[in-house]
Design an enzyme around this catalytic site. Structure first.
Site, PDB file in Angstrom:
ATOM      1  N   LYS A  35       3.238   6.590  -2.571  1.00 43.87           N
ATOM      2  CA  LYS A  35       4.529   6.044  -2.120  1.00 43.87           C
ATOM      3  C   LYS A  35       4.517   4.517  -2.218  1.00 43.87           C
ATOM      4  CE  LYS A  35       2.719   6.230   2.565  1.00 43.87           C
ATOM      5  NZ  LYS A  35       2.381   7.146   3.645  1.00 43.87           N
ATOM      6  N   ARG A 133       6.708  10.941  15.181  1.00 41.12           N
ATOM      7  CA  ARG A 133       7.586  10.602  14.063  1.00 41.12           C
ATOM      8  C   ARG A 133       8.245  11.905  13.639  1.00 41.12           C
ATOM      9  NH1 ARG A 133       4.813   7.071   9.339  1.00 41.12           N
ATOM     10  NH2 ARG A 133       4.246   9.108   8.528  1.00 41.12           N
ATOM     11  N   HIS A 162       0.377  14.710  10.875  1.00 44.17           N
ATOM     12  CA  HIS A 162      -0.069  13.360  10.524  1.00 44.17           C
ATOM     13  C   HIS A 162      -0.722  12.735  11.754  1.00 44.17           C
ATOM     14  CE1 HIS A 162      -0.318   9.813   8.119  1.00 44.17           C
ATOM     15  NE2 HIS A 162       0.597   9.117   8.763  1.00 44.17           N
ATOM     16  N   ARG A 221      -5.135  13.815   2.510  1.00 37.68           N
ATOM     17  CA  ARG A 221      -4.067  12.975   1.941  1.00 37.68           C
ATOM     18  C   ARG A 221      -4.443  11.492   2.002  1.00 37.68           C
ATOM     19  NH1 ARG A 221      -0.905  15.814   5.838  1.00 37.68           N
ATOM     20  NH2 ARG A 221      -0.728  13.805   6.904  1.00 37.68           N
ATOM     21  N   TYR A 264       8.383 -28.138   2.185  1.00 36.16           N
ATOM     22  CA  TYR A 264       9.459 -28.132   3.183  1.00 36.16           C
ATOM     23  C   TYR A 264       8.949 -28.492   4.581  1.00 36.16           C
ATOM     24  CZ  TYR A 264      12.320 -25.604  -0.232  1.00 36.16           C
ATOM     25  OH  TYR A 264      13.022 -25.243  -1.340  1.00 36.16           O
ATOM     26  N   CYS A 311       6.497 -21.866  -0.433  1.00 35.58           N
ATOM     27  CA  CYS A 311       7.918 -21.793  -0.805  1.00 35.58           C
ATOM     28  C   CYS A 311       8.220 -20.408  -1.379  1.00 35.58           C
ATOM     29  CB  CYS A 311       8.253 -22.847  -1.843  1.00 35.58           C
ATOM     30  SG  CYS A 311       7.754 -24.516  -1.371  1.00 35.58           S
ATOM     31  N   MET A 312       9.459 -20.203  -1.779  1.00 32.80           N
ATOM     32  CA  MET A 312       9.827 -18.908  -2.355  1.00 32.80           C
ATOM     33  C   MET A 312       9.022 -18.606  -3.625  1.00 32.80           C
ATOM     34  SD  MET A 312      13.553 -17.544  -3.611  1.00 32.80           S
ATOM     35  CE  MET A 312      14.345 -17.618  -2.026  1.00 32.80           C
ATOM     36  N   ASP A 313       8.863 -19.616  -4.467  1.00 30.92           N
ATOM     37  CA  ASP A 313       8.261 -19.383  -5.784  1.00 30.92           C
ATOM     38  C   ASP A 313       7.022 -20.213  -6.077  1.00 30.92           C
ATOM     39  OD1 ASP A 313      10.691 -17.883  -6.319  1.00 30.92           O
ATOM     40  OD2 ASP A 313      11.638 -19.846  -6.502  1.00 30.92           O
TER      41      ASP A 313
HETATM   42  C1  LIG Z   1       1.173   7.312   4.028  1.00 24.28           C
HETATM   43  C2  LIG Z   1       0.740   8.626   4.485  1.00 24.28           C
HETATM   44  C3  LIG Z   1      -0.569   9.073   4.224  1.00 24.28           C
HETATM   45  C4  LIG Z   1      -1.647   8.173   3.662  1.00 24.28           C
HETATM   46  O1  LIG Z   1      -2.010   7.276   4.689  1.00 24.28           O
HETATM   47  P1  LIG Z   1      -3.239   6.256   4.550  1.00 24.28           P
HETATM   48  O2  LIG Z   1      -3.417   5.684   5.900  1.00 24.28           O
HETATM   49  O3  LIG Z   1      -2.808   5.223   3.561  1.00 24.28           O
HETATM   50  O4  LIG Z   1      -4.396   7.044   4.087  1.00 24.28           O
HETATM   51  C5  LIG Z   1      -0.875  10.377   4.553  1.00 24.28           C
HETATM   52  N1  LIG Z   1       0.045  11.184   5.130  1.00 24.28           N
HETATM   53  C6  LIG Z   1       1.299  10.770   5.419  1.00 24.28           C
HETATM   54  C7  LIG Z   1       2.255  11.709   6.071  1.00 24.28           C
HETATM   55  C8  LIG Z   1       1.685   9.476   5.122  1.00 24.28           C
HETATM   56  O5  LIG Z   1       2.911   9.059   5.433  1.00 24.28           O
END
Ligand SMILES: *Cc1c(COP(=O)(O)O)cnc(C)c1O
Length: 376
Positions: A35, A133, A162, A221, A264, A311-313
């Site tokens: 992601k 969540r 999770h 995961r 700045y 700065c921005m850039d």
């Molecule tokens: C992002 C995410 C992960 C991976 O998490 P890490 O801490 O980067 O290993 C696993 N499961 C879910 C549901 C997540 O949102």
């Protein structure tokens, strides 16, 4: 190409995945979190490399992230971790993106659309065991699993949860994670008691892979760990390899007189005559403004301080009088090499986490890939 670049070393990613494999059973599947554009590393290239290294699932945060992978020709199963809107459901089905479900209303909507499209699609039931969540309660799990089993358009491919603090070595956090795992096991048992096969069980994020083997179940995961970071891995002496190097170049060296100020708000004033280097990277590239003062960069193996506001850039680096830097020399903000900061060092200096630093590297920064596997 711009001076400011992110070099992505996919060989390091492969090695990090190999390290994960040492901690899980050969039969445990890998679902790599790609992601947020692969945590800023480029979702497509990271996905291809992760699949080659042995991943069998990918996880994204939205339907559009899943579509990007499908359009790149990736056929592996893709889990979408966040809830889509109702009108995104047809597109989810067309692109074979597997949703998480945890309430009757959404299950009904999904089922209806799946039937209308003459499809039977996999879903994973998400249980909230303490993350606070998305997810159903452990008490609701069996009822929802049964509901899914009786739909025409859906089938239960997996059950997951999770973890909220799996990467922490603090006693209370370890106890909390164990409680979450036992809540998960309870929910799974209830589902089985209904005579329903829960499918693939998964709950480990990066932290749990190393610290909580009992949380591995059928699939883990990993996210941050494949990109080379994990606070607990470091404390456990596991040496991961950061995948991204974020760098730029000195595009000008200017002489400053005592009393001259930089950038700045004039937050930095030269105490004596000195030289200052100009770097064409700023907060719009992901070099967060609050990193200065304090940020040090590596040039030719030596650390120099960024001075004045970022700065921005652009930003400016203090070279002083005695320095070994020439115009066009490379400047490393963070990376895997020994004599420079890591994304975690930057994160620690401003009380955030490596994730935010990595995801923050803006799209306008070109990604340059190192992938020797590809040439084999
Ligand atoms: C992002 C995410 C992960 C991976 O998490 P890490 O801490 O980067 O290993 C696993 N499961 C879910 C549901 C997540 O949102």
């Amino acid at each position: 190409m711009r001076a400011t670049q992110a070099h992505i070393n996919l060989d390091n990613l492969h090695e990090n995945i190999n390290i994960i494999k040492k901690y899980i059973k050969p039969s445990t599947k890998l679902c790599c979190a790609v992601k947020a554009d692969g945590y800023g590393h480029g979702a497509v290239r990271v996905s291809v490399a992760a699949l080659k290294a042995g991943a069998s699932f990918l996880a994204v945060a939205s339907i559009s992230e899943g579509i990007e992978l499908r359009e790149a020709g990736i056929v592996a199963p893709i889990l979408s971790l966040s809830l889509p809107l109702k009108d995104e459901i047809p597109s989810l089905i067309v692109h074979s993106i597997t949703p998480l479900v945890f309430d009757t209303e959404f299950i009904d909507q999904l089922n209806e659309v799946a039937i209308s499209m003459h499809r039977k699609i996999p879903v994973h039931l998400k249980i909230d065991t303490g993350m606070g969540r998305v997810g159903c309660s452990k008490e609701e799990a069996a009822t929802l699993a049964k509901k899914i089993a009786f739909t025409e358009g859906l089938y239960l491919e997996g059950v997951c949860t999770h973890l909220a603090c799996a990467d922490s070595l603090l006693e209370d956090d370890i106890a909390y994670t164990k409680k979450q795992i036992s809540n998960f096991s309870y929910a799974v048992e209830q589902i089985k008691k209904e005579g329903i096969n829960p499918g693939i069980l998964h709950c480990s994020n990066s932290g749990a892979i190393f610290l909580h083997p009992e949380a591995h179940f059928d699939m883990v995961r990993p996210g941050i760990v494949i990109y080379g970071y994990s606070s607990c891995a470091k404390e456990m002496g596991i040496e991961l390899k950061p995948v991204m190097e974020f760098s730029s170049q000195i595009v000008a060296i200017k002489h400053f007189k005592k009393g001259d100020s930089v950038s700045y708000d004039r937050t930095w004033v030269a105490k004596e005559d000195c030289d200052i280097g100009v770097i064409p990277a700023g907060y719009a590239d992901g070099l967060l403004r609050r990193l200065s003062p304090g940020l040090e960069v590596s040039i030719n193996g030596r650390m120099y301080s960024i001075v004045g506001r970022i700065c921005m850039d652009q930003c400016m680096v203090y070279l002083g009088k005695d320095y070994d830097v020439k115009r066009w020399d490379k400047v490393i903000f963070f990376g895997p090499e020994k004599n420079c900061n890591t994304a975690e060092d930057l994160a620690n200096s401003i009380e955030t986490i490596s994730y935010e630093i990595l995801c923050g590297v803006n799209k306008r920064v070109p990604r340059i890939y190192v992938d020797t596997d590809k040439n084999k």
